[in-house]
Design an enzyme around this catalytic site. Structure first.
Site, PDB file in Angstrom:
ATOM      1  N   LEU A 153       0.855  -1.195   0.000  1.00  0.00           N
ATOM      2  CA  LEU A 153       0.000   0.000   0.000  1.00  0.00           C
ATOM      3  C   LEU A 153       0.895   1.251   0.000  1.00  0.00           C
ATOM      4  O   LEU A 153       0.924   2.013   0.955  1.00  0.00           O
ATOM      5  CB  LEU A 153      -0.939  -0.007   1.215  1.00  0.00           C
ATOM      6  CG  LEU A 153      -2.061   1.031   1.175  1.00  0.00           C
ATOM      7  CD1 LEU A 153      -3.155   0.595   0.200  1.00  0.00           C
ATOM      8  CD2 LEU A 153      -2.654   1.253   2.570  1.00  0.00           C
ATOM      9  N   ILE A 156       1.245   3.748  -5.361  1.00  0.00           N
ATOM     10  CA  ILE A 156       0.325   3.140  -6.331  1.00  0.00           C
ATOM     11  C   ILE A 156      -0.776   2.379  -5.596  1.00  0.00           C
ATOM     12  O   ILE A 156      -1.960   2.498  -5.948  1.00  0.00           O
ATOM     13  CB  ILE A 156       1.099   2.217  -7.305  1.00  0.00           C
ATOM     14  CG1 ILE A 156       2.056   3.061  -8.164  1.00  0.00           C
ATOM     15  CG2 ILE A 156       0.140   1.422  -8.182  1.00  0.00           C
ATOM     16  CD1 ILE A 156       3.034   2.251  -9.007  1.00  0.00           C
ATOM     17  N   ARG A 176       5.285  -4.531   5.124  1.00  0.00           N
ATOM     18  CA  ARG A 176       6.107  -4.863   6.287  1.00  0.00           C
ATOM     19  C   ARG A 176       5.708  -4.052   7.510  1.00  0.00           C
ATOM     20  O   ARG A 176       5.957  -4.454   8.639  1.00  0.00           O
ATOM     21  CB  ARG A 176       7.592  -4.627   5.957  1.00  0.00           C
ATOM     22  CG  ARG A 176       8.112  -5.611   4.913  1.00  0.00           C
ATOM     23  CD  ARG A 176       9.374  -5.097   4.294  1.00  0.00           C
ATOM     24  NE  ARG A 176       9.171  -3.805   3.648  1.00  0.00           N
ATOM     25  CZ  ARG A 176      10.103  -3.096   3.041  1.00  0.00           C
ATOM     26  NH1 ARG A 176      11.329  -3.554   2.997  1.00  0.00           N
ATOM     27  NH2 ARG A 176       9.824  -1.940   2.478  1.00  0.00           N
ATOM     28  N   ILE A 231       0.125  -5.832 -10.760  1.00  0.00           N
ATOM     29  CA  ILE A 231       0.746  -4.726 -11.515  1.00  0.00           C
ATOM     30  C   ILE A 231       2.091  -4.361 -10.873  1.00  0.00           C
ATOM     31  O   ILE A 231       2.675  -3.328 -11.201  1.00  0.00           O
ATOM     32  CB  ILE A 231      -0.166  -3.476 -11.642  1.00  0.00           C
ATOM     33  CG1 ILE A 231      -0.606  -2.976 -10.279  1.00  0.00           C
ATOM     34  CG2 ILE A 231      -1.367  -3.732 -12.518  1.00  0.00           C
ATOM     35  CD1 ILE A 231       0.344  -2.077  -9.617  1.00  0.00           C
ATOM     36  N   ARG A 233       5.416  -6.665  -9.799  1.00  0.00           N
ATOM     37  CA  ARG A 233       6.458  -7.333 -10.581  1.00  0.00           C
ATOM     38  C   ARG A 233       6.131  -8.820 -10.640  1.00  0.00           C
ATOM     39  O   ARG A 233       5.642  -9.395  -9.658  1.00  0.00           O
ATOM     40  CB  ARG A 233       7.841  -7.159  -9.941  1.00  0.00           C
ATOM     41  CG  ARG A 233       8.486  -5.804 -10.178  1.00  0.00           C
ATOM     42  CD  ARG A 233       8.964  -5.615 -11.629  1.00  0.00           C
ATOM     43  NE  ARG A 233       9.629  -4.349 -11.840  1.00  0.00           N
ATOM     44  CZ  ARG A 233       9.024  -3.227 -12.255  1.00  0.00           C
ATOM     45  NH1 ARG A 233       7.738  -3.211 -12.516  1.00  0.00           N
ATOM     46  NH2 ARG A 233       9.733  -2.119 -12.436  1.00  0.00           N
ATOM     47  N   GLU A 262       9.753 -11.583 -18.806  1.00  0.00           N
ATOM     48  CA  GLU A 262       9.144 -10.727 -19.833  1.00  0.00           C
ATOM     49  C   GLU A 262      10.193 -10.433 -20.909  1.00  0.00           C
ATOM     50  O   GLU A 262      11.360 -10.251 -20.567  1.00  0.00           O
ATOM     51  CB  GLU A 262       8.703  -9.388 -19.229  1.00  0.00           C
ATOM     52  CG  GLU A 262       7.626  -9.526 -18.197  1.00  0.00           C
ATOM     53  CD  GLU A 262       7.312  -8.199 -17.512  1.00  0.00           C
ATOM     54  OE1 GLU A 262       7.774  -7.137 -18.002  1.00  0.00           O
ATOM     55  OE2 GLU A 262       6.629  -8.204 -16.492  1.00  0.00           O
ATOM     56  N   HIS A 280       2.902  -5.495 -19.798  1.00  0.00           N
ATOM     57  CA  HIS A 280       3.587  -4.526 -18.933  1.00  0.00           C
ATOM     58  C   HIS A 280       3.372  -3.086 -19.418  1.00  0.00           C
ATOM     59  O   HIS A 280       4.302  -2.400 -19.838  1.00  0.00           O
ATOM     60  CB  HIS A 280       5.090  -4.835 -18.841  1.00  0.00           C
ATOM     61  CG  HIS A 280       5.735  -4.231 -17.621  1.00  0.00           C
ATOM     62  ND1 HIS A 280       6.805  -4.785 -16.981  1.00  0.00           N
ATOM     63  CD2 HIS A 280       5.446  -3.099 -16.926  1.00  0.00           C
ATOM     64  CE1 HIS A 280       7.164  -4.026 -15.953  1.00  0.00           C
ATOM     65  NE2 HIS A 280       6.338  -2.981 -15.910  1.00  0.00           N
ATOM     66  N   VAL A 281       2.113  -2.648 -19.328  1.00  0.00           N
ATOM     67  CA  VAL A 281       1.747  -1.329 -19.861  1.00  0.00           C
ATOM     68  C   VAL A 281       1.187  -0.389 -18.784  1.00  0.00           C
ATOM     69  O   VAL A 281       0.509   0.581 -19.111  1.00  0.00           O
ATOM     70  CB  VAL A 281       0.730  -1.460 -21.023  1.00  0.00           C
ATOM     71  CG1 VAL A 281       1.379  -2.077 -22.249  1.00  0.00           C
ATOM     72  CG2 VAL A 281      -0.502  -2.282 -20.602  1.00  0.00           C
ATOM     73  N   GLY A 282       1.504  -0.691 -17.509  1.00  0.00           N
ATOM     74  CA  GLY A 282       0.960   0.134 -16.423  1.00  0.00           C
ATOM     75  C   GLY A 282       1.151   1.627 -16.631  1.00  0.00           C
ATOM     76  O   GLY A 282       0.236   2.425 -16.445  1.00  0.00           O
TER      77      GLY A 282
HETATM   78  P1  NAP Z   1       6.138   2.581  -3.049  1.00  0.00           P
HETATM   79  O1  NAP Z   1       5.401   3.854  -2.818  1.00  0.00           O
HETATM   80  O2  NAP Z   1       7.543   2.471  -2.585  1.00  0.00           O
HETATM   81  O3  NAP Z   1       5.261   1.398  -2.399  1.00  0.00           O
HETATM   82  C1  NAP Z   1       5.745   0.102  -2.255  1.00  0.00           C
HETATM   83  C2  NAP Z   1       4.897  -0.622  -1.198  1.00  0.00           C
HETATM   84  O4  NAP Z   1       5.322  -1.981  -1.136  1.00  0.00           O
HETATM   85  C3  NAP Z   1       5.022  -0.033   0.198  1.00  0.00           C
HETATM   86  O5  NAP Z   1       3.727   0.134   0.719  1.00  0.00           O
HETATM   87  C4  NAP Z   1       5.793  -1.076   0.986  1.00  0.00           C
HETATM   88  O6  NAP Z   1       5.264  -1.133   2.316  1.00  0.00           O
HETATM   89  C5  NAP Z   1       5.489  -2.370   0.221  1.00  0.00           C
HETATM   90  N1  NAP Z   1       6.624  -3.298   0.305  1.00  0.00           N
HETATM   91  C6  NAP Z   1       7.913  -3.063  -0.009  1.00  0.00           C
HETATM   92  N2  NAP Z   1       8.654  -4.152   0.236  1.00  0.00           N
HETATM   93  C7  NAP Z   1       7.812  -5.095   0.733  1.00  0.00           C
HETATM   94  C8  NAP Z   1       7.994  -6.428   1.204  1.00  0.00           C
HETATM   95  N3  NAP Z   1       9.216  -7.012   1.216  1.00  0.00           N
HETATM   96  N4  NAP Z   1       6.908  -7.113   1.622  1.00  0.00           N
HETATM   97  C9  NAP Z   1       5.688  -6.531   1.632  1.00  0.00           C
HETATM   98  N5  NAP Z   1       5.465  -5.263   1.204  1.00  0.00           N
HETATM   99  C10 NAP Z   1       6.517  -4.556   0.768  1.00  0.00           C
HETATM  100  O7  NAP Z   1       6.177   2.226  -4.590  1.00  0.00           O
HETATM  101  P2  NAP Z   1       5.099   2.573  -5.722  1.00  0.00           P
HETATM  102  O8  NAP Z   1       5.460   3.851  -6.384  1.00  0.00           O
HETATM  103  O9  NAP Z   1       3.727   2.414  -5.159  1.00  0.00           O
HETATM  104  O10 NAP Z   1       5.428   1.388  -6.757  1.00  0.00           O
HETATM  105  C11 NAP Z   1       5.249   0.037  -6.356  1.00  0.00           C
HETATM  106  C12 NAP Z   1       5.772  -0.923  -7.405  1.00  0.00           C
HETATM  107  O11 NAP Z   1       4.896  -0.945  -8.518  1.00  0.00           O
HETATM  108  C13 NAP Z   1       7.137  -0.580  -8.031  1.00  0.00           C
HETATM  109  O12 NAP Z   1       8.210  -0.954  -7.221  1.00  0.00           O
HETATM  110  C14 NAP Z   1       7.096  -1.361  -9.320  1.00  0.00           C
HETATM  111  O13 NAP Z   1       7.642  -2.648  -9.140  1.00  0.00           O
HETATM  112  C15 NAP Z   1       5.602  -1.475  -9.627  1.00  0.00           C
HETATM  113  N6  NAP Z   1       5.243  -0.713 -10.839  1.00  0.00           N
HETATM  114  C16 NAP Z   1       4.708  -1.373 -11.908  1.00  0.00           C
HETATM  115  C17 NAP Z   1       4.348  -0.677 -13.046  1.00  0.00           C
HETATM  116  C18 NAP Z   1       3.741  -1.365 -14.234  1.00  0.00           C
HETATM  117  O14 NAP Z   1       3.870  -0.864 -15.337  1.00  0.00           O
HETATM  118  N7  NAP Z   1       3.055  -2.457 -14.051  1.00  0.00           N
HETATM  119  C19 NAP Z   1       4.568   0.698 -13.120  1.00  0.00           C
HETATM  120  C20 NAP Z   1       5.107   1.351 -12.008  1.00  0.00           C
HETATM  121  C21 NAP Z   1       5.446   0.632 -10.863  1.00  0.00           C
HETATM  122  P3  NAP Z   1       6.214  -1.498   3.558  1.00  0.00           P
HETATM  123  O15 NAP Z   1       7.394  -0.587   3.484  1.00  0.00           O
HETATM  124  O16 NAP Z   1       5.346  -1.290   4.772  1.00  0.00           O
HETATM  125  O17 NAP Z   1       6.568  -2.930   3.377  1.00  0.00           O
END
Ligand code: NAP
Length: 314
Positions: A153, A156, A176, A231, A233, A262, A280-282
Site C-alpha cells: 500500500l 500506487i 512490512r 501490476i 512485478r 518478460e 507490462h503497460v501500467g
Molecule cells: P512505493 O510507494 O515504494 O510502495 C511500495 C509498497 O510496497 C510499500 O507500501 C511497501 O510497504 C510495500 N513493500 C515493499 N517491500 C515489501 C515487502 N518485502 N513485503 C511486503 N510489502 C513490501 O512504490 P510505488 O510507487 O507504489 O510502486 C510500487 C511498485 O509498482 C514498483 O516498485 C514497481 O515494481 C511497480 N510498478 C509497476 C508498473 C507497471 O507498469 N506495471 C509501473 C510502475 C510501478 P512497507 O514498506 O510497509 O513494506
C-alpha cells in the site's frame, strides 16, 4: 568543456532523447551491434547511464564503467539494478515515482473489472461469432462489495484503493509495516490476508525481498472464488504455482500486467480462459512516458550542475 559521456541502456521518448543528445555524448548500448565492443571502447569515459525499468545494471556492467557517477531510470521499480554495488561505489540512482501513479492505478482497476466482468472474453465471444450461434455468455462476477487485499500500500497501492472504494469494494492491506495514517485493515501476515479476502492485488516492488512471497499457499488461501491482479512485478508471484492453481480451478482468475521472463512469458498462460493478460503497460501512456523521460533529463541536468537530484533512490 566537452560533453559528458552517457550510456543509453534503453532509449526513452524521442523529444527527451533529443534534449539529452544536445547536452551529452550519447552512446547507444541498446542499438550496438556488438555491445561488448562498445563497452570496451567507451566504458572508461562513461559518467552516466540511462535506462528503463528492465535495464540490467549488474556487477559485470558496473566493472566496465569505472567513472560512472549516476544511473537514471525511467521507471519507479529498480529491481534490475544491483543497488548495493552502486552504493558501495557511491553511484547515484534516480527513478520516476509519482508521475506514473495514476496510470498504473487505473490499469489495476481496469484489470480487476476486466477479469470479473470477463471483458476480453466477451470481445472474443463476439469476434468468434458465438453470440449469434450460442446466445448470451455465461454470467460474470459482480465487483460491488468484494473484499480486496492490497500487497504494497504505497503510492500506487493507495491510488488503487481510492479507485476501488469508488466502485464499492472493501480494502485491507499487507506490507512490512502498519501505516498510522491509514484506516484500511492491516494484515501482518500475507496468507491471512489472502484467506480473508476475495481479491489479492499486488502493488509491491520486485527484488529479492519479495521474490515468490505470493506462494502456492497464499494463492490457495484465496480459494476457488478468489482473484489475483498483479501490476507490481512478476517475480512476486510463484508463477508455476499460479499457473497450476488457474488450471486446476484453485482460484477463479488472474489479471496480470507483469510476468517472470518478460517478454517471453510462460506460454501456459495463452491457453487459459480465466486470465486477462497485458504486456507490462501500467505506465504506458504518452503523457506519463513523457513525464518519466523528462525526469531522467532533469535528474541528469541537476547532477551535472551539482544541484540536488529531483527523485533520488535513497
Ligand atoms: P512505493 O510507494 O515504494 O510502495 C511500495 C509498497 O510496497 C510499500 O507500501 C511497501 O510497504 C510495500 N513493500 C515493499 N517491500 C515489501 C515487502 N518485502 N513485503 C511486503 N510489502 C513490501 O512504490 P510505488 O510507487 O507504489 O510502486 C510500487 C511498485 O509498482 C514498483 O516498485 C514497481 O515494481 C511497480 N510498478 C509497476 C508498473 C507497471 O507498469 N506495471 C509501473 C510502475 C510501478 P512497507 O514498506 O510497509 O513494506
Amino acid at each position: 568543456m566537452s560533453k559528458p559521456d552517457v550510456l543509453v541502456l534503453k532509449a526513452n521518448r524521442p523529444k527527451q532523447m533529443a534534449m539529452l543528445a544536445e547536452a551529452y555524448r550519447l552512446h547507444r548500448y541498446d542499438e550496438a551491434a556488438d555491445p561488448a565492443a562498445l563497452l570496451a571502447e567507451v566504458g572508461p569515459s562513461i559518467r552516466a547511464a540511462i535506462g528503463l525499468g528492465e535495464s540490467k545494471v549488474d556487477q559485470a556492467l558496473l566493472e566496465k564503467l569505472p567513472k560512472l557517477e549516476i544511473v537514471s531510470l525511467a521507471s519507479v521499480g529498480y529491481d534490475s539494478v544491483d543497488i548495493e554495488a552502486c552504493r558501495a561505489r557511491g553511484i547515484k540512482l534516480t527513478n520516476t515515482p509519482d508521475v506514473l501513479t495514476n496510470d498504473v492505478a487505473d490499469l489495476a482497476l481496469v484489470l480487476l473489472l476486466s477479469i470479473l466482468r470477463r471483458v476480453p472474453q466477451g470481445d472474443r465471444y463476439i469476434r468468434e461469432g458465438r453470440w449469434a450461434k450460442e446466445g448470451s455468455m455465461p454470467l460474470a462476477k459482480s465487483a460491488t462489495g468484494l473484499t480486496v487485499g492490497i500487497l504494497g500500500l504505497g503510492r500506487i497501492g493507495k491510488a488503487i484503493a481510492k479507485r476501488l472504494e469508488a466502485v464499492g469494494m472493501k480494502i485491507g492491506y499487507h506490507g512490512r509495516h502498519q501505516q498510522k495514517d491509514v484506516t484500511y485493515g492491516y494484515y501482518k501476515n500475507l496468507k491471512d490476508m489472502a484467506a480473508d479476502r476475495d481479491v489479492l492485488i499486488i502493488a509491491s516492488p520486485g527484488g529479492p525481498a519479495t521474490r515468490g512471497i505470493v506462494s502456492a499457499e497464499v494463492i490457495e488461501a484465496l480459494g476457488p472464488e478468489g482473484y489475483i491482479v498483479n501490476i507490481g512485478r512478476g517475480s512476486v508471484i510463484d508463477e508455476a504455482a499460479l499457473l497450476a492453481a488457474l488450471k486446476e480451478g484453485k482460484i477463479a482468475g488472474a489479471a496480470l500486467d507483469v510476468f517472470l521472463n518478460e517478454p517471453e512469458i510462460d506460454e501456459g498462460f495463452f491457453a487459459l480462459d480465466n486470465v486477462v493478460l497485458q504486456p507490462h503497460v501500467g505506465s504506458a501512456t504518452s503523457e506519463t512516458r513523457d513525464a518519466m523521460a523528462q525526469l531522467v533529463v532533469d535528474n541528469l541536468a541537476a547532477h551535472f550542475a551539482g544541484k540536488p537530484l529531483l527523485t533520488p533512490v535513497e
